[in-house]
Design a protein around this motif. Structure first.
Motif, PDB file in Angstrom:
ATOM      1  N   LEU A 116       0.831  -1.204   0.000  1.00  0.00           N
ATOM      2  CA  LEU A 116       0.000   0.000   0.000  1.00  0.00           C
ATOM      3  C   LEU A 116       0.864   1.252   0.000  1.00  0.00           C
ATOM      4  O   LEU A 116       0.584   2.223  -0.721  1.00  0.00           O
ATOM      5  CB  LEU A 116      -0.920  -0.009   1.225  1.00  0.00           C
ATOM      6  CG  LEU A 116      -1.856  -1.214   1.365  1.00  0.00           C
ATOM      7  CD1 LEU A 116      -2.716  -1.074   2.612  1.00  0.00           C
ATOM      8  CD2 LEU A 116      -2.735  -1.371   0.134  1.00  0.00           C
ATOM      9  N   GLU A 134      -0.456   5.034  -1.124  1.00  0.00           N
ATOM     10  CA  GLU A 134      -1.696   5.145  -0.365  1.00  0.00           C
ATOM     11  C   GLU A 134      -1.448   5.703   1.038  1.00  0.00           C
ATOM     12  O   GLU A 134      -0.399   5.467   1.639  1.00  0.00           O
ATOM     13  CB  GLU A 134      -2.358   3.767  -0.233  1.00  0.00           C
ATOM     14  CG  GLU A 134      -2.840   3.186  -1.533  1.00  0.00           C
ATOM     15  CD  GLU A 134      -4.065   3.902  -2.081  1.00  0.00           C
ATOM     16  OE1 GLU A 134      -4.800   4.555  -1.297  1.00  0.00           O
ATOM     17  OE2 GLU A 134      -4.295   3.800  -3.299  1.00  0.00           O
ATOM     18  N   LEU A 178      -6.303  -2.027  -3.383  1.00  0.00           N
ATOM     19  CA  LEU A 178      -5.900  -0.993  -4.336  1.00  0.00           C
ATOM     20  C   LEU A 178      -6.818  -0.919  -5.551  1.00  0.00           C
ATOM     21  O   LEU A 178      -6.808   0.082  -6.276  1.00  0.00           O
ATOM     22  CB  LEU A 178      -4.460  -1.242  -4.791  1.00  0.00           C
ATOM     23  CG  LEU A 178      -3.385  -1.077  -3.710  1.00  0.00           C
ATOM     24  CD1 LEU A 178      -2.044  -1.592  -4.217  1.00  0.00           C
ATOM     25  CD2 LEU A 178      -3.266   0.378  -3.288  1.00  0.00           C
ATOM     26  N   ARG A 232     -10.143  -0.251  -7.082  1.00  0.00           N
ATOM     27  CA  ARG A 232     -11.400   0.420  -6.726  1.00  0.00           C
ATOM     28  C   ARG A 232     -12.559   0.001  -7.634  1.00  0.00           C
ATOM     29  O   ARG A 232     -13.659   0.537  -7.512  1.00  0.00           O
ATOM     30  CB  ARG A 232     -11.233   1.931  -6.838  1.00  0.00           C
ATOM     31  CG  ARG A 232     -10.818   2.633  -5.546  1.00  0.00           C
ATOM     32  CD  ARG A 232      -9.359   2.512  -5.264  1.00  0.00           C
ATOM     33  NE  ARG A 232      -8.983   3.250  -4.053  1.00  0.00           N
ATOM     34  CZ  ARG A 232      -7.756   3.394  -3.614  1.00  0.00           C
ATOM     35  NH1 ARG A 232      -6.750   2.843  -4.292  1.00  0.00           N
ATOM     36  NH2 ARG A 232      -7.499   4.057  -2.518  1.00  0.00           N
TER      37      ARG A 232
END
Length: 294
Positions: free
Chosen positions: A19, A24, A191, A193
């Motif tokens: 991530l 992120e 990750l 979406r």
């Protein structure tokens, strides 16, 4: 913002680097933040507390988009399902109050089969999944077989006796997966979406292996003869209790191993989307060998 639970555990710790590498924002829920690796602690937001505390989870999920859930293991709880739900229900309540719609969690194989009934933590994990589904959130489960890291529980007997023990059948081939591959799969879903709705994906490793296969691989990697010894179920259970497990956990683990012997971990076919890259041979070289020879 993505929230990761059990960030110092075998799987949660493997999710975070993916991530962060993707840029992120990450927030973690940690009972003991000092156990976080320094390179992680300095790059994430930390909420101190336990995920069985709804107030802690409300704080952690404020402004969050999704959460990665792992129920921490217990060797002394007297009701597996109550234990799993104790960590699941506060998370779901906090998700509802904070408007968080997406969750990825670590689960088990065997859903929809009679083999998964009355098998300790397997039954409890599937009850957790059903509770998540009832909440109506977008959900992906990672259906995992045995972890390669479980072999680390046998490091001392491998070092001292060149042996490891289980009541399981020596020649039954079942999937084995490295925790780093579970972490990578979990991060992939977090990750991405684009997915909605509810479902899951098996995480199966590159091949099925028996305990005798694993012993042969370990022998080659470690440069010493290692063999597997099948032990009676009652002796195995007694050994678990001697090492601190209570009766409920020991019987649940034994029931799970019996279900695996009866094919529970082989219910999902290995396909490109659930075949993970780390072989047991590679894992032995990267993880087991340093632990066994150190």
């Amino acid at each position: 913002m993505i929230v990761v639970t059990t960030p110092t555990g075998k799987i949660g710790s493997q999710v975070i680097p993916h991530l962060l590498a993707a840029g992120e924002a990450v927030r973690v829920v940690a009972r003991y933040p000092a156990r976080l690796a320094p390179e992680v602690r300095n790059r994430v937001q930390v909420v101190t507390g336990s995920l069985d505390d709804e107030a802690v989870m409300r704080q952690a999920l404020e402004g969050a988009e999704s959460v990665f859930l792992v129920v921490p293991p217990s060797f002394t709880d007297n009701n597996d399902t109550e234990y799993y739900l104790r960590f699941t229900l506060p998370t779901l309540a906090a998700m509802k109050s904070q408007g968080v719609k997406r969750i990825v969690d670590v689960s088990v194989l065997g859903r929809g089969t009679d083999l998964a009934k009355k098998t300790g933590s397997i039954t409890a994990s599937l009850a957790k999944d059903e509770e998540i589904e009832r909440s109506g959130v977008d959900y992906r489960a990672l259906w995992c077989p045995a972890l390669m890291e479980n072999m680390l529980n046998n490091v001392q007997t491998i070092k001292q006796q060149g042996m490891f023990f289980s009541p399981s059948h020596p020649d039954l081939k079942t999937p084995q997966v490295a925790t780093k591959d579970i972490g990578a799969m979990g991060a992939r879903f977090l990750l991405d979406r684009t997915w909605t709705g509810q479902g899951g994906c098996a995480v199966l490793g590159p091949q099925g292996l028996s305990f005798n296969d694993m012993a042969a691989i370990m022998s080659g990697v470690l440069g010493k003869h290692v063999r597997f010894q099948q032990v009676p179920r009652d002796a195995y259970k007694a050994q678990l209790i001697q090492h601190g497990a209570n009766e409920v956990f020991a019987q649940g683990l034994l029931d799970m191993l019996v279900a695996k012997d009866n094919g529970m971990d082989n219910v999902e076919a290995r396909m490109p989307e659930n075949r993970t890259p780390t072989s047991f041979h590679r894992w032995c070289g990267e993880v087991l060998k340093p632990a066994a020879l150190g």
